[in-house]
Design a protein around this motif. Structure first.
Motif, PDB file in Angstrom:
ATOM      1  N   ALA A 141      67.509  33.793  40.125  1.00 23.06           N
ATOM      2  CA  ALA A 141      66.087  33.672  40.444  1.00 23.06           C
ATOM      3  C   ALA A 141      65.881  32.591  41.490  1.00 23.06           C
ATOM      4  O   ALA A 141      66.716  31.698  41.660  1.00 23.06           O
ATOM      5  CB  ALA A 141      65.288  33.343  39.187  1.00 23.06           C
ATOM      6  N   ASP A 142      64.765  32.707  42.199  1.00 19.97           N
ATOM      7  CA  ASP A 142      64.380  31.631  43.108  1.00 19.97           C
ATOM      8  C   ASP A 142      63.898  30.423  42.324  1.00 19.97           C
ATOM      9  O   ASP A 142      64.122  29.277  42.719  1.00 19.97           O
ATOM     10  CB  ASP A 142      63.270  32.110  44.044  1.00 19.97           C
ATOM     11  CG  ASP A 142      63.704  33.263  44.921  1.00 19.97           C
ATOM     12  OD1 ASP A 142      64.821  33.195  45.469  1.00 19.97           O
ATOM     13  OD2 ASP A 142      62.949  34.234  45.043  1.00 19.97           O
ATOM     14  N   VAL A 143      63.191  30.691  41.207  1.00 13.47           N
ATOM     15  CA  VAL A 143      62.666  29.625  40.353  1.00 13.47           C
ATOM     16  C   VAL A 143      62.950  29.990  38.904  1.00 13.47           C
ATOM     17  O   VAL A 143      62.715  31.130  38.482  1.00 13.47           O
ATOM     18  CB  VAL A 143      61.148  29.430  40.550  1.00 13.47           C
ATOM     19  CG1 VAL A 143      60.603  28.408  39.552  1.00 13.47           C
ATOM     20  CG2 VAL A 143      60.847  28.981  41.980  1.00 13.47           C
ATOM     21  N   LEU A 144      63.455  29.043  38.141  1.00 12.61           N
ATOM     22  CA  LEU A 144      63.680  29.212  36.707  1.00 12.61           C
ATOM     23  C   LEU A 144      62.693  28.317  35.972  1.00 12.61           C
ATOM     24  O   LEU A 144      62.612  27.119  36.239  1.00 12.61           O
ATOM     25  CB  LEU A 144      65.108  28.825  36.334  1.00 12.61           C
ATOM     26  CG  LEU A 144      65.475  28.965  34.859  1.00 12.61           C
ATOM     27  CD1 LEU A 144      65.589  30.439  34.473  1.00 12.61           C
ATOM     28  CD2 LEU A 144      66.781  28.243  34.554  1.00 12.61           C
ATOM     29  N   VAL A 145      61.926  28.899  35.043  1.00 14.40           N
ATOM     30  CA  VAL A 145      60.916  28.157  34.289  1.00 14.40           C
ATOM     31  C   VAL A 145      61.341  28.089  32.829  1.00 14.40           C
ATOM     32  O   VAL A 145      61.497  29.127  32.173  1.00 14.40           O
ATOM     33  CB  VAL A 145      59.530  28.823  34.395  1.00 14.40           C
ATOM     34  CG1 VAL A 145      58.499  28.017  33.603  1.00 14.40           C
ATOM     35  CG2 VAL A 145      59.110  28.938  35.850  1.00 14.40           C
ATOM     36  N   GLY A 146      61.519  26.885  32.336  1.00 10.26           N
ATOM     37  CA  GLY A 146      61.807  26.692  30.922  1.00 10.26           C
ATOM     38  C   GLY A 146      60.508  26.681  30.134  1.00 10.26           C
ATOM     39  O   GLY A 146      59.712  25.755  30.254  1.00 10.26           O
ATOM     40  N   ALA A 147      60.288  27.733  29.342  1.00 16.85           N
ATOM     41  CA  ALA A 147      59.121  27.813  28.459  1.00 16.85           C
ATOM     42  C   ALA A 147      59.631  28.083  27.050  1.00 16.85           C
ATOM     43  O   ALA A 147      59.026  28.833  26.284  1.00 16.85           O
ATOM     44  CB  ALA A 147      58.173  28.907  28.932  1.00 16.85           C
ATOM     45  N   ASP A 148      60.757  27.462  26.730  1.00 18.51           N
ATOM     46  CA  ASP A 148      61.482  27.787  25.510  1.00 18.51           C
ATOM     47  C   ASP A 148      61.265  26.795  24.374  1.00 18.51           C
ATOM     48  O   ASP A 148      62.115  26.638  23.492  1.00 18.51           O
ATOM     49  CB  ASP A 148      62.975  27.957  25.798  1.00 18.51           C
ATOM     50  CG  ASP A 148      63.581  26.851  26.657  1.00 18.51           C
ATOM     51  OD1 ASP A 148      62.821  26.135  27.330  1.00 18.51           O
ATOM     52  OD2 ASP A 148      64.808  26.704  26.656  1.00 18.51           O
ATOM     53  N   GLY A 149      60.114  26.149  24.358  1.00 16.71           N
ATOM     54  CA  GLY A 149      59.697  25.394  23.184  1.00 16.71           C
ATOM     55  C   GLY A 149      60.317  24.034  23.003  1.00 16.71           C
ATOM     56  O   GLY A 149      61.036  23.516  23.869  1.00 16.71           O
ATOM     57  N   SER A 150      60.055  23.457  21.839  1.00 17.81           N
ATOM     58  CA  SER A 150      60.431  22.072  21.566  1.00 17.81           C
ATOM     59  C   SER A 150      61.927  21.824  21.660  1.00 17.81           C
ATOM     60  O   SER A 150      62.360  20.738  22.052  1.00 17.81           O
ATOM     61  CB  SER A 150      59.934  21.665  20.177  1.00 17.81           C
ATOM     62  OG  SER A 150      58.531  21.761  20.095  1.00 17.81           O
ATOM     63  N   ASN A 151      62.715  22.797  21.283  1.00 17.96           N
ATOM     64  CA  ASN A 151      64.173  22.644  21.331  1.00 17.96           C
ATOM     65  C   ASN A 151      64.747  23.249  22.605  1.00 17.96           C
ATOM     66  O   ASN A 151      65.851  23.804  22.600  1.00 17.96           O
ATOM     67  CB  ASN A 151      64.799  23.298  20.100  1.00 17.96           C
ATOM     68  CG  ASN A 151      64.362  22.627  18.814  1.00 17.96           C
ATOM     69  OD1 ASN A 151      64.343  21.401  18.719  1.00 17.96           O
ATOM     70  ND2 ASN A 151      63.989  23.412  17.820  1.00 17.96           N
ATOM     71  N   SER A 152      64.019  23.121  23.689  1.00 18.03           N
ATOM     72  CA  SER A 152      64.354  23.756  24.957  1.00 18.03           C
ATOM     73  C   SER A 152      65.777  23.447  25.434  1.00 18.03           C
ATOM     74  O   SER A 152      66.153  22.295  25.633  1.00 18.03           O
ATOM     75  CB  SER A 152      63.364  23.300  26.034  1.00 18.03           C
ATOM     76  OG  SER A 152      63.766  23.740  27.308  1.00 18.03           O
ATOM     77  N   ARG A 153      66.536  24.511  25.644  1.00 20.07           N
ATOM     78  CA  ARG A 153      67.863  24.346  26.234  1.00 20.07           C
ATOM     79  C   ARG A 153      67.770  24.088  27.728  1.00 20.07           C
ATOM     80  O   ARG A 153      68.648  23.434  28.300  1.00 20.07           O
ATOM     81  CB  ARG A 153      68.708  25.594  25.969  1.00 20.07           C
ATOM     82  CG  ARG A 153      69.135  25.745  24.510  1.00 20.07           C
ATOM     83  CD  ARG A 153      70.072  26.938  24.332  1.00 20.07           C
ATOM     84  NE  ARG A 153      70.564  27.002  22.964  1.00 20.07           N
ATOM     85  CZ  ARG A 153      71.438  27.920  22.529  1.00 20.07           C
ATOM     86  NH1 ARG A 153      71.888  28.847  23.379  1.00 20.07           N
ATOM     87  NH2 ARG A 153      71.846  27.910  21.283  1.00 20.07           N
ATOM     88  N   VAL A 154      66.713  24.610  28.353  1.00 21.12           N
ATOM     89  CA  VAL A 154      66.523  24.326  29.776  1.00 21.12           C
ATOM     90  C   VAL A 154      66.275  22.837  29.966  1.00 21.12           C
ATOM     91  O   VAL A 154      66.876  22.202  30.844  1.00 21.12           O
ATOM     92  CB  VAL A 154      65.357  25.154  30.343  1.00 21.12           C
ATOM     93  CG1 VAL A 154      65.176  24.844  31.839  1.00 21.12           C
ATOM     94  CG2 VAL A 154      65.604  26.643  30.146  1.00 21.12           C
ATOM     95  N   ARG A 155      65.406  22.254  29.145  1.00 24.77           N
ATOM     96  CA  ARG A 155      65.160  20.811  29.237  1.00 24.77           C
ATOM     97  C   ARG A 155      66.432  20.028  28.949  1.00 24.77           C
ATOM     98  O   ARG A 155      66.706  19.014  29.597  1.00 24.77           O
ATOM     99  CB  ARG A 155      64.080  20.393  28.239  1.00 24.77           C
ATOM    100  CG  ARG A 155      63.719  18.901  28.337  1.00 24.77           C
ATOM    101  CD  ARG A 155      62.825  18.440  27.203  1.00 24.77           C
ATOM    102  NE  ARG A 155      63.527  18.439  25.931  1.00 24.77           N
ATOM    103  CZ  ARG A 155      63.134  19.069  24.839  1.00 24.77           C
ATOM    104  NH1 ARG A 155      62.023  19.788  24.855  1.00 24.77           N
ATOM    105  NH2 ARG A 155      63.839  19.025  23.731  1.00 24.77           N
ATOM    106  N   GLY A 156      67.207  20.475  27.966  1.00 24.95           N
ATOM    107  CA  GLY A 156      68.429  19.766  27.616  1.00 24.95           C
ATOM    108  C   GLY A 156      69.380  19.618  28.778  1.00 24.95           C
ATOM    109  O   GLY A 156      70.105  18.621  28.875  1.00 24.95           O
TER     110      GLY A 156
END
Length: 392
Positions: free
Chosen positions: A169-184
Protein backbone atom coordinates in the motif's frame (compact mmCIF):
# COMPACT_ATOMS: atom_id res chain seq x y z
CA UNK A 1 0.07 8.65 -3.54
CA UNK A 2 -0.93 8.01 -7.11
CA UNK A 3 -4.22 6.69 -8.44
CA UNK A 4 -2.68 4.01 -10.68
CA UNK A 5 -1.69 0.53 -9.64
CA UNK A 6 1.74 -0.90 -10.40
CA UNK A 7 1.27 -4.03 -12.56
CA UNK A 8 4.75 -5.24 -11.63
CA UNK A 9 3.80 -5.84 -8.03
CA UNK A 10 3.44 -9.52 -7.19
CA UNK A 11 1.17 -8.86 -4.23
CA UNK A 12 -2.12 -6.94 -4.09
CA UNK A 13 -1.64 -3.17 -4.08
CA UNK A 14 -3.94 -0.55 -2.63
CA UNK A 15 -3.55 3.14 -2.13
CA UNK A 16 -4.59 2.70 1.52
CA UNK A 17 -4.59 -0.48 3.62
CA UNK A 18 -6.36 -0.32 6.97
CA UNK A 19 -5.53 -2.84 9.68
CA UNK A 20 -8.61 -3.40 11.84
CA UNK A 21 -12.34 -3.30 11.13
CA UNK A 22 -13.48 -1.35 14.17
CA UNK A 23 -15.35 1.94 14.34
CA UNK A 24 -12.53 4.20 13.18
CA UNK A 25 -11.17 1.91 10.48
CA UNK A 26 -14.54 1.22 8.86
CA UNK A 27 -15.60 4.88 8.99
CA UNK A 28 -12.32 5.88 7.33
CA UNK A 29 -12.86 3.27 4.63
CA UNK A 30 -16.30 4.70 3.81
CA UNK A 31 -14.88 8.18 3.38
CA UNK A 32 -12.11 6.96 1.10
CA UNK A 33 -14.46 4.84 -1.02
CA UNK A 34 -16.76 7.84 -1.50
CA UNK A 35 -13.79 9.77 -2.87
CA UNK A 36 -12.64 7.05 -5.27
CA UNK A 37 -9.57 6.04 -3.28
CA UNK A 38 -8.58 2.38 -3.53
CA UNK A 39 -8.77 1.05 0.04
CA UNK A 40 -8.86 -2.35 1.70
CA UNK A 41 -9.62 -3.23 5.33
CA UNK A 42 -8.01 -6.27 6.95
CA UNK A 43 -9.89 -7.63 9.96
CA UNK A 44 -8.66 -10.47 12.17
CA UNK A 45 -12.15 -11.71 13.12
CA UNK A 46 -13.66 -14.42 10.96
CA UNK A 47 -17.09 -12.97 10.21
CA UNK A 48 -19.20 -9.82 10.26
CA UNK A 49 -20.66 -10.81 13.64
CA UNK A 50 -17.47 -11.87 15.42
CA UNK A 51 -15.58 -9.73 17.89
CA UNK A 52 -18.63 -7.84 19.12
CA UNK A 53 -17.69 -7.07 22.69
CA UNK A 54 -19.49 -4.35 24.59
CA UNK A 55 -22.95 -2.92 24.36
CA UNK A 56 -23.66 0.78 24.40
CA UNK A 57 -21.61 3.35 22.52
CA UNK A 58 -22.26 7.02 23.18
CA UNK A 59 -21.93 9.11 20.03
CA UNK A 60 -21.56 12.82 20.66
CA UNK A 61 -22.37 15.58 18.15
CA UNK A 62 -18.66 15.56 17.24
CA UNK A 63 -18.89 11.85 16.44
CA UNK A 64 -22.10 12.35 14.48
CA UNK A 65 -20.54 15.14 12.43
CA UNK A 66 -17.63 12.85 11.61
CA UNK A 67 -19.95 10.03 10.54
CA UNK A 68 -22.05 12.47 8.52
CA UNK A 69 -18.91 13.55 6.69
CA UNK A 70 -17.77 9.98 6.00
CA UNK A 71 -20.85 7.86 5.32
CA UNK A 72 -23.21 7.86 2.34
CA UNK A 73 -26.40 9.77 3.17
CA UNK A 74 -28.63 6.67 3.26
CA UNK A 75 -26.24 4.84 5.57
CA UNK A 76 -26.05 7.82 7.91
CA UNK A 77 -29.85 7.77 8.02
CA UNK A 78 -29.66 4.10 9.01
CA UNK A 79 -27.26 5.00 11.82
CA UNK A 80 -29.67 7.63 13.14
CA UNK A 81 -32.68 5.31 12.82
CA UNK A 82 -30.98 2.55 14.82
CA UNK A 83 -30.07 4.70 17.82
CA UNK A 84 -31.83 4.05 21.13
CA UNK A 85 -34.13 6.61 22.70
CA UNK A 86 -32.27 9.61 23.98
CA UNK A 87 -30.90 9.94 27.47
CA UNK A 88 -33.07 12.24 29.58
CA UNK A 89 -30.93 12.50 32.70
CA UNK A 90 -27.53 11.97 34.27
CA UNK A 91 -27.89 10.75 37.85
CA UNK A 92 -25.56 10.03 40.73
CA UNK A 93 -26.77 7.51 43.31
CA UNK A 94 -25.49 5.51 46.24
CA UNK A 95 -25.70 1.73 46.49
CA UNK A 96 -29.09 2.00 48.19
CA UNK A 97 -30.39 3.82 45.09
CA UNK A 98 -30.71 7.08 47.02
CA UNK A 99 -30.34 10.03 44.68
CA UNK A 100 -27.29 12.20 45.31
CA UNK A 101 -27.74 14.38 42.22
CA UNK A 102 -29.81 14.10 39.07
CA UNK A 103 -29.49 16.48 36.13
CA UNK A 104 -32.00 16.70 33.27
CA UNK A 105 -32.67 19.01 30.35
CA UNK A 106 -34.39 21.47 32.69
CA UNK A 107 -31.11 21.69 34.61
CA UNK A 108 -29.03 22.38 31.51
CA UNK A 109 -28.26 18.84 30.32
CA UNK A 110 -27.71 19.24 26.60
CA UNK A 111 -29.03 16.40 24.44
CA UNK A 112 -29.58 18.09 21.09
CA UNK A 113 -33.17 16.89 20.85
CA UNK A 114 -34.11 15.15 17.61
CA UNK A 115 -31.47 16.85 15.47
CA UNK A 116 -29.96 14.06 13.33
CA UNK A 117 -26.45 15.45 13.68
CA UNK A 118 -26.24 17.74 16.71
CA UNK A 119 -27.84 15.32 19.19
CA UNK A 120 -26.33 12.90 21.69
CA UNK A 121 -26.95 9.31 20.65
CA UNK A 122 -26.78 5.91 22.30
CA UNK A 123 -26.21 3.09 19.85
CA UNK A 124 -25.61 -0.62 20.10
CA UNK A 125 -21.96 -1.43 19.47
CA UNK A 126 -22.94 -4.49 17.44
CA UNK A 127 -25.47 -2.57 15.36
CA UNK A 128 -23.00 0.26 14.75
CA UNK A 129 -20.47 -2.23 13.44
CA UNK A 130 -23.02 -3.81 11.13
CA UNK A 131 -24.08 -0.40 9.83
CA UNK A 132 -20.45 0.50 9.14
CA UNK A 133 -19.83 -2.80 7.35
CA UNK A 134 -22.73 -2.16 4.97
CA UNK A 135 -21.47 -1.19 1.53
CA UNK A 136 -17.93 -2.38 2.25
CA UNK A 137 -18.50 -6.00 1.24
CA UNK A 138 -15.79 -5.80 -1.42
CA UNK A 139 -13.45 -3.77 0.78
CA UNK A 140 -13.23 -5.74 4.04
CA UNK A 141 -11.31 -9.01 4.23
CA UNK A 142 -11.95 -11.14 7.31
CA UNK A 143 -9.68 -13.57 9.13
CA UNK A 144 -6.60 -11.55 8.25
CA UNK A 145 -4.36 -11.26 11.30
CA UNK A 146 -1.65 -8.66 10.83
CA UNK A 147 1.84 -9.65 11.95
CA UNK A 148 4.28 -6.96 10.75
CA UNK A 149 5.03 -4.42 8.04
CA UNK A 150 8.07 -3.38 6.04
CA UNK A 151 8.70 -0.02 4.37
CA UNK A 152 10.14 -0.71 0.92
CA UNK A 153 12.83 1.29 -0.93
CA UNK A 154 10.10 2.88 -3.07
CA UNK A 155 8.50 4.18 0.19
CA UNK A 156 5.52 1.90 -0.21
CA UNK A 157 4.72 -0.30 2.74
CA UNK A 158 4.13 -4.05 2.70
CA UNK A 159 1.93 -5.56 5.39
CA UNK A 160 2.34 -9.23 6.25
CA UNK A 161 -0.34 -11.51 7.72
CA UNK A 162 -0.17 -14.68 9.75
CA UNK A 163 -1.64 -16.73 6.90
CA UNK A 164 1.49 -16.06 4.86
CA UNK A 165 -0.01 -13.44 2.56
CA UNK A 166 0.95 -9.80 2.21
CA UNK A 167 -0.35 -6.59 0.66
CA UNK A 168 1.43 -3.46 -0.59
CA UNK A 169 0.00 0.00 0.00
CA UNK A 170 0.97 3.62 -0.36
CA UNK A 171 -0.31 4.23 3.18
CA UNK A 172 -0.84 1.72 6.00
CA UNK A 173 -3.27 2.76 8.76
CA UNK A 174 -3.20 1.01 12.10
CA UNK A 175 -6.78 0.91 13.41
CA UNK A 176 -6.25 -2.31 15.31
CA UNK A 177 -7.20 -1.23 18.81
CA UNK A 178 -5.50 -1.01 22.17
CA UNK A 179 -3.18 -3.95 21.56
CA UNK A 180 -2.18 -2.60 18.16
CA UNK A 181 0.58 -4.55 16.46
CA UNK A 182 1.07 -1.67 14.05
CA UNK A 183 1.78 0.66 16.98
CA UNK A 184 4.07 -1.94 18.52
CA UNK A 185 6.32 -1.75 15.47
CA UNK A 186 5.93 1.93 14.59
CA UNK A 187 6.15 3.31 18.13
CA UNK A 188 7.50 0.64 20.49
CA UNK A 189 7.92 3.37 23.10
CA UNK A 190 4.15 4.00 23.17
CA UNK A 191 2.87 2.05 26.13
CA UNK A 192 -0.45 1.58 27.90
CA UNK A 193 -0.75 2.37 31.60
CA UNK A 194 -2.77 0.05 33.80
CA UNK A 195 -5.11 2.14 35.95
CA UNK A 196 -5.51 -0.64 38.50
CA UNK A 197 -9.26 -0.65 37.87
CA UNK A 198 -11.12 -3.68 36.55
CA UNK A 199 -14.74 -3.95 35.56
CA UNK A 200 -17.47 -6.48 34.94
CA UNK A 201 -20.12 -5.64 32.35
CA UNK A 202 -23.55 -7.25 32.19
CA UNK A 203 -26.53 -7.09 29.86
CA UNK A 204 -30.14 -7.72 30.97
CA UNK A 205 -33.09 -8.13 28.60
CA UNK A 206 -35.64 -5.37 29.24
CA UNK A 207 -38.53 -7.57 30.40
CA UNK A 208 -41.51 -6.44 32.47
CA UNK A 209 -39.74 -7.70 35.59
CA UNK A 210 -36.63 -5.69 34.80
CA UNK A 211 -38.68 -2.56 34.11
CA UNK A 212 -40.29 -2.95 37.55
CA UNK A 213 -36.83 -2.91 39.15
CA UNK A 214 -35.72 0.35 37.54
CA UNK A 215 -36.11 3.62 39.41
CA UNK A 216 -36.75 6.75 37.28
CA UNK A 217 -33.03 7.53 37.41
CA UNK A 218 -32.12 4.07 36.10
CA UNK A 219 -34.85 4.18 33.47
CA UNK A 220 -34.36 7.68 32.07
CA UNK A 221 -30.66 7.86 31.41
CA UNK A 222 -27.13 7.22 32.51
CA UNK A 223 -26.77 6.47 36.22
CA UNK A 224 -23.53 6.40 38.21
CA UNK A 225 -23.57 4.57 41.53
CA UNK A 226 -20.85 5.11 44.13
CA UNK A 227 -20.46 2.69 47.02
CA UNK A 228 -18.17 1.80 49.90
CA UNK A 229 -14.71 0.29 49.27
CA UNK A 230 -14.40 2.35 46.09
CA UNK A 231 -16.81 0.18 44.13
CA UNK A 232 -18.94 1.84 41.48
CA UNK A 233 -21.53 1.03 38.85
CA UNK A 234 -22.61 2.68 35.62
CA UNK A 235 -25.92 1.79 34.01
CA UNK A 236 -27.95 2.69 30.96
CA UNK A 237 -31.33 1.61 29.60
CA UNK A 238 -31.25 0.95 25.86
CA UNK A 239 -34.77 1.10 24.44
CA UNK A 240 -34.95 1.21 20.68
CA UNK A 241 -37.40 3.29 18.73
CA UNK A 242 -39.19 0.47 16.94
CA UNK A 243 -39.93 -1.49 20.12
CA UNK A 244 -41.72 1.12 22.22
CA UNK A 245 -44.78 1.77 20.04
CA UNK A 246 -44.29 -0.73 17.24
CA UNK A 247 -41.93 -0.59 14.27
CA UNK A 248 -40.54 2.74 13.20
CA UNK A 249 -41.77 3.95 9.83
CA UNK A 250 -39.49 2.58 7.15
CA UNK A 251 -38.26 -0.38 9.22
CA UNK A 252 -39.90 -3.74 8.49
CA UNK A 253 -42.31 -5.43 10.89
CA UNK A 254 -40.60 -8.81 10.69
CA UNK A 255 -36.97 -9.76 10.97
CA UNK A 256 -36.89 -10.79 7.30
CA UNK A 257 -38.29 -7.42 6.23
CA UNK A 258 -35.92 -5.56 8.50
CA UNK A 259 -32.92 -7.40 7.09
CA UNK A 260 -34.12 -6.74 3.54
CA UNK A 261 -34.55 -3.03 4.26
CA UNK A 262 -31.39 -2.63 6.35
CA UNK A 263 -28.92 -5.32 5.20
CA UNK A 264 -26.30 -4.06 7.63
CA UNK A 265 -28.36 -5.26 10.58
CA UNK A 266 -28.18 -8.97 9.79
CA UNK A 267 -26.54 -9.64 13.14
CA UNK A 268 -28.01 -6.74 15.12
CA UNK A 269 -28.75 -6.70 18.85
CA UNK A 270 -31.52 -4.15 18.74
CA UNK A 271 -33.73 -5.83 21.32
CA UNK A 272 -34.19 -3.54 24.33
CA UNK A 273 -31.85 -4.10 27.25
CA UNK A 274 -30.48 -2.68 30.49
CA UNK A 275 -26.70 -2.65 30.84
CA UNK A 276 -24.59 -2.35 33.95
CA UNK A 277 -20.87 -2.04 34.48
CA UNK A 278 -19.37 -2.76 37.90
CA UNK A 279 -15.87 -1.44 38.64
CA UNK A 280 -13.38 -1.67 41.49
CA UNK A 281 -9.70 -1.56 42.32
CA UNK A 282 -7.75 -4.77 41.71
CA UNK A 283 -6.31 -4.39 45.20
CA UNK A 284 -9.75 -4.78 46.74
CA UNK A 285 -10.88 -7.76 44.69
CA UNK A 286 -10.43 -11.27 46.09
CA UNK A 287 -9.40 -12.88 42.79
CA UNK A 288 -8.01 -12.09 39.36
CA UNK A 289 -11.11 -11.13 37.43
CA UNK A 290 -9.76 -11.23 33.87
CA UNK A 291 -9.77 -15.04 33.36
CA UNK A 292 -13.35 -15.32 34.69
CA UNK A 293 -16.42 -15.57 32.51
CA UNK A 294 -20.21 -15.66 32.63
CA UNK A 295 -21.92 -16.94 35.74
CA UNK A 296 -18.70 -16.81 37.78
CA UNK A 297 -18.43 -13.07 37.15
CA UNK A 298 -22.05 -12.51 38.14
CA UNK A 299 -21.51 -14.45 41.38
CA UNK A 300 -18.40 -12.40 42.08
CA UNK A 301 -20.29 -9.11 41.72
CA UNK A 302 -23.09 -10.40 43.94
CA UNK A 303 -20.55 -11.42 46.58
CA UNK A 304 -18.88 -8.00 46.52
CA UNK A 305 -22.14 -6.08 46.99
CA UNK A 306 -23.97 -7.67 49.97
CA UNK A 307 -25.34 -4.35 51.23
CA UNK A 308 -26.48 -3.01 47.88
CA UNK A 309 -30.16 -2.44 47.08
CA UNK A 310 -32.12 -5.67 46.37
CA UNK A 311 -33.18 -4.31 42.99
CA UNK A 312 -29.54 -4.04 41.95
CA UNK A 313 -28.89 -7.56 43.17
CA UNK A 314 -31.75 -8.84 41.04
CA UNK A 315 -30.42 -6.95 38.01
CA UNK A 316 -27.07 -8.66 38.53
CA UNK A 317 -28.76 -12.06 38.78
CA UNK A 318 -30.74 -11.54 35.58
CA UNK A 319 -27.70 -10.69 33.47
CA UNK A 320 -27.10 -12.96 30.50
CA UNK A 321 -24.02 -15.05 31.45
CA UNK A 322 -22.98 -15.38 27.79
CA UNK A 323 -22.84 -11.59 27.50
CA UNK A 324 -21.05 -10.89 30.81
CA UNK A 325 -17.34 -10.19 30.53
CA UNK A 326 -14.43 -8.55 32.40
CA UNK A 327 -12.58 -5.39 31.42
CA UNK A 328 -9.14 -4.18 32.43
CA UNK A 329 -9.12 -0.38 32.32
CA UNK A 330 -5.98 0.99 30.67
CA UNK A 331 -4.99 4.32 29.19
CA UNK A 332 -2.33 5.39 26.71
CA UNK A 333 0.70 7.30 27.93
CA UNK A 334 1.36 10.56 26.02
CA UNK A 335 3.59 10.17 22.96
CA UNK A 336 5.74 12.87 21.39
CA UNK A 337 5.18 13.61 17.68
CA UNK A 338 6.95 11.10 15.44
CA UNK A 339 8.39 11.49 11.92
CA UNK A 340 5.73 11.20 9.24
CA UNK A 341 5.95 8.23 6.89
CA UNK A 342 3.69 5.81 5.05
CA UNK A 343 2.42 4.27 8.31
CA UNK A 344 0.09 5.99 10.76
CA UNK A 345 -2.39 5.21 13.55
CA UNK A 346 -5.92 6.18 14.54
CA UNK A 347 -8.27 5.58 17.46
CA UNK A 348 -7.40 3.23 20.30
CA UNK A 349 -4.30 2.08 18.46
CA UNK A 350 -2.61 5.36 19.43
CA UNK A 351 -4.66 6.93 22.23
CA UNK A 352 -6.50 4.30 24.24
CA UNK A 353 -8.74 5.98 26.81
CA UNK A 354 -10.59 4.84 29.88
CA UNK A 355 -14.37 4.51 29.37
CA UNK A 356 -14.97 7.14 32.08
CA UNK A 357 -15.74 10.02 29.71
CA UNK A 358 -17.17 7.91 26.91
CA UNK A 359 -15.17 9.63 24.17
CA UNK A 360 -13.08 6.79 22.74
CA UNK A 361 -15.33 6.04 19.76
CA UNK A 362 -15.88 9.74 19.05
CA UNK A 363 -12.15 10.41 19.01
CA UNK A 364 -11.60 7.51 16.61
CA UNK A 365 -14.27 8.94 14.30
CA UNK A 366 -12.67 12.39 14.39
CA UNK A 367 -9.30 10.77 13.60
CA UNK A 368 -10.89 9.02 10.64
CA UNK A 369 -12.48 12.22 9.34
CA UNK A 370 -9.23 14.20 9.57
CA UNK A 371 -7.09 11.48 7.99
CA UNK A 372 -9.67 11.04 5.22
CA UNK A 373 -9.45 14.76 4.39
CA UNK A 374 -5.66 14.61 4.24
CA UNK A 375 -5.54 11.48 2.09
CA UNK A 376 -8.05 12.92 -0.36
CA UNK A 377 -5.98 16.09 -0.62
CA UNK A 378 -2.84 14.03 -1.24
CA UNK A 379 -4.52 11.99 -3.99
CA UNK A 380 -5.81 15.12 -5.68
CA UNK A 381 -2.49 16.90 -5.48
CA UNK A 382 -3.80 19.64 -3.22
CA UNK A 383 -1.27 19.14 -0.40
CA UNK A 384 0.66 22.26 0.59
CA UNK A 385 4.43 22.30 0.41
CA UNK A 386 4.62 22.46 4.19
CA UNK A 387 2.38 19.40 4.59
CA UNK A 388 4.19 17.56 1.79
CA UNK A 389 7.38 18.06 3.75
CA UNK A 390 5.79 16.12 6.57
CA UNK A 391 5.34 13.10 4.34
CA UNK A 392 1.79 13.50 2.97
Amino acid sequence: MTKSRNPKLTTPHHQVAIIGGGTGGLALAHGLVRNGIDVAVYERDRTRSAGLYGYRVGISPDGSRALFGLLPADLYATFVATAARQTKSLSFLDEKLRVLLSVGEADGLKTGGDDPIESEKSVSRMTLRQVLLTGLEEVVQFEKTFSRYQVRPDNKVEAFFEDGTSVVADVLVGADGSNSRVRGQLLPCAQLSDTGIVGVTGKVALTDEVKSLLTPELWNGVALIFAARGYSLVSHTMEFKWNEHGPKKGIGRTEAELIKKWPGLLFDNTSDYFMWGFAGSKKRLPVDVMPMRGADLIELVLGLTPQWHPHLHRLFELADPSATFPLSVRTAAPVAPWPTGPVTLIGDSIHTMTPGRGVGANTALLDALLLHYQLVEACEGRVSAARRGRGL
